[in-house]
Design a protein around this motif. Structure first.
Motif, PDB file in Angstrom:
ATOM      1  N   LEU A   1      -3.016   7.324  22.901  1.00  0.00           N
ATOM      2  CA  LEU A   1      -3.702   6.717  21.730  1.00  0.00           C
ATOM      3  C   LEU A   1      -3.247   7.285  20.541  1.00  0.00           C
ATOM      4  O   LEU A   1      -3.133   6.546  19.444  1.00  0.00           O
ATOM      5  N   THR A   2      -2.730   8.616  20.294  1.00  0.00           N
ATOM      6  CA  THR A   2      -2.504   9.047  18.891  1.00  0.00           C
ATOM      7  C   THR A   2      -1.067   8.427  18.684  1.00  0.00           C
ATOM      8  O   THR A   2      -0.650   8.431  17.577  1.00  0.00           O
ATOM      9  N   ARG A   3      -0.295   8.452  19.765  1.00  0.00           N
ATOM     10  CA  ARG A   3       1.093   7.878  19.576  1.00  0.00           C
ATOM     11  C   ARG A   3       1.140   6.513  19.156  1.00  0.00           C
ATOM     12  O   ARG A   3       1.986   6.177  18.250  1.00  0.00           O
ATOM     13  N   GLN A   4       0.097   5.621  19.391  1.00  0.00           N
ATOM     14  CA  GLN A   4      -0.206   4.484  19.059  1.00  0.00           C
ATOM     15  C   GLN A   4      -0.437   4.215  17.601  1.00  0.00           C
ATOM     16  O   GLN A   4      -0.022   3.580  16.878  1.00  0.00           O
ATOM     17  N   LEU A   5      -1.152   5.159  17.138  1.00  0.00           N
ATOM     18  CA  LEU A   5      -1.533   5.224  15.858  1.00  0.00           C
ATOM     19  C   LEU A   5      -0.626   5.751  15.050  1.00  0.00           C
ATOM     20  O   LEU A   5      -0.495   5.159  13.792  1.00  0.00           O
ATOM     21  N   ASP A   6       0.448   6.642  15.492  1.00  0.00           N
ATOM     22  CA  ASP A   6       1.523   7.154  14.743  1.00  0.00           C
ATOM     23  C   ASP A   6       2.686   6.043  14.614  1.00  0.00           C
ATOM     24  O   ASP A   6       3.547   6.168  13.834  1.00  0.00           O
ATOM     25  N   SER A   7       2.602   4.905  15.309  1.00  0.00           N
ATOM     26  CA  SER A   7       3.721   3.983  15.442  1.00  0.00           C
ATOM     27  C   SER A   7       3.523   3.132  14.155  1.00  0.00           C
ATOM     28  O   SER A   7       4.352   2.356  13.683  1.00  0.00           O
ATOM     29  N   ARG A   8       2.446   3.208  13.394  1.00  0.00           N
ATOM     30  CA  ARG A   8       2.314   2.464  11.981  1.00  0.00           C
ATOM     31  C   ARG A   8       3.359   2.924  11.198  1.00  0.00           C
ATOM     32  O   ARG A   8       3.583   3.993  11.083  1.00  0.00           O
ATOM     33  N   SER A   9       3.776   2.096  10.266  1.00  0.00           N
ATOM     34  CA  SER A   9       4.574   2.584   9.179  1.00  0.00           C
ATOM     35  C   SER A   9       4.192   1.940   7.922  1.00  0.00           C
ATOM     36  O   SER A   9       3.441   1.047   7.825  1.00  0.00           O
ATOM     37  N   ALA A  10       4.535   2.744   6.890  1.00  0.00           N
ATOM     38  CA  ALA A  10       4.270   2.070   5.586  1.00  0.00           C
ATOM     39  C   ALA A  10       5.837   1.588   4.737  1.00  0.00           C
ATOM     40  O   ALA A  10       6.548   2.432   5.182  1.00  0.00           O
ATOM     41  N   GLY A  11       5.605   0.939   3.781  1.00  0.00           N
ATOM     42  CA  GLY A  11       6.864   0.564   3.098  1.00  0.00           C
ATOM     43  C   GLY A  11       6.473   0.450   1.801  1.00  0.00           C
ATOM     44  O   GLY A  11       5.473   0.802   1.214  1.00  0.00           O
ATOM     45  N   THR A  12       7.508   0.019   0.844  1.00  0.00           N
ATOM     46  CA  THR A  12       7.437  -0.130  -0.494  1.00  0.00           C
ATOM     47  C   THR A  12       7.896  -1.481  -0.842  1.00  0.00           C
ATOM     48  O   THR A  12       8.448  -2.017   0.162  1.00  0.00           O
ATOM     49  N   ILE A  13       7.669  -2.116  -2.083  1.00  0.00           N
ATOM     50  CA  ILE A  13       8.312  -3.192  -2.275  1.00  0.00           C
ATOM     51  C   ILE A  13       9.662  -3.406  -2.100  1.00  0.00           C
ATOM     52  O   ILE A  13      10.106  -4.124  -1.646  1.00  0.00           O
ATOM     53  N   GLU A  14      10.214  -2.260  -2.546  1.00  0.00           N
ATOM     54  CA  GLU A  14      11.841  -2.198  -2.462  1.00  0.00           C
ATOM     55  C   GLU A  14      12.333  -2.238  -1.043  1.00  0.00           C
ATOM     56  O   GLU A  14      13.469  -2.986  -0.770  1.00  0.00           O
ATOM     57  N   THR A  15      11.413  -2.044   0.079  1.00  0.00           N
ATOM     58  CA  THR A  15      11.841  -2.282   1.517  1.00  0.00           C
ATOM     59  C   THR A  15      11.497  -3.342   2.185  1.00  0.00           C
ATOM     60  O   THR A  15      11.763  -3.505   3.253  1.00  0.00           O
ATOM     61  N   MET A  16      10.690  -4.435   1.432  1.00  0.00           N
ATOM     62  CA  MET A  16      10.186  -5.497   1.823  1.00  0.00           C
ATOM     63  C   MET A  16      11.244  -6.432   1.973  1.00  0.00           C
ATOM     64  O   MET A  16      12.273  -6.409   1.184  1.00  0.00           O
ATOM     65  N   SER A  17      11.143  -7.228   2.948  1.00  0.00           N
ATOM     66  CA  SER A  17      12.009  -8.465   3.451  1.00  0.00           C
ATOM     67  C   SER A  17      12.088  -9.465   2.132  1.00  0.00           C
ATOM     68  O   SER A  17      10.976  -9.607   1.406  1.00  0.00           O
TER      69      SER A  17
END
Length: 89
Positions: free
Chosen positions: A50-66
């Motif tokens: 369960l904690t690994r599933q939570l850690d799989s989330r990622s954050a990005g920035t406008i610069e890294t958006m497609s």
């Protein structure tokens, strides 16, 4: 004798901790207090999964958006700004 559904009261946890822990090693067990679920006991493998599933989330920035996602974001912001200026949705 364990109840069906893997649910026990806090009083039962005090009296039958060994049996309840043994069951929690096999499947999650709910501990209730005053007829309300308060805790869940589960084995370490389930907890780590369960904690690994939570850690799989990622954050990005406008610069890294497609480019496509950035265009959608930009359009949503422009639409919101126009609605706000006109005073109407």
């Amino acid at each position: 004798m364990p109840r069906s559904g893997g649910s026990y009261t806090t009083s039962e946890l005090s009296r039958k901790s060994g049996d309840i822990i043994a069951e929690a090693l096999r499947r999650p067990v709910t501990i209730t207090q005053r007829n309300k679920p308060r805790l869940v006991l589960l084995n370490i493998e389930d907890y780590e999964r369960l904690t690994r599933q939570l850690d799989s989330r990622s954050a990005g920035t406008i610069e890294t958006m497609s480019d496509g996602l950035f265009a959608e974001f930009e359009n949503a912001v422009e639409t919101y700004a126009q609605e706000d200026e006109s005073g109407k949705p």
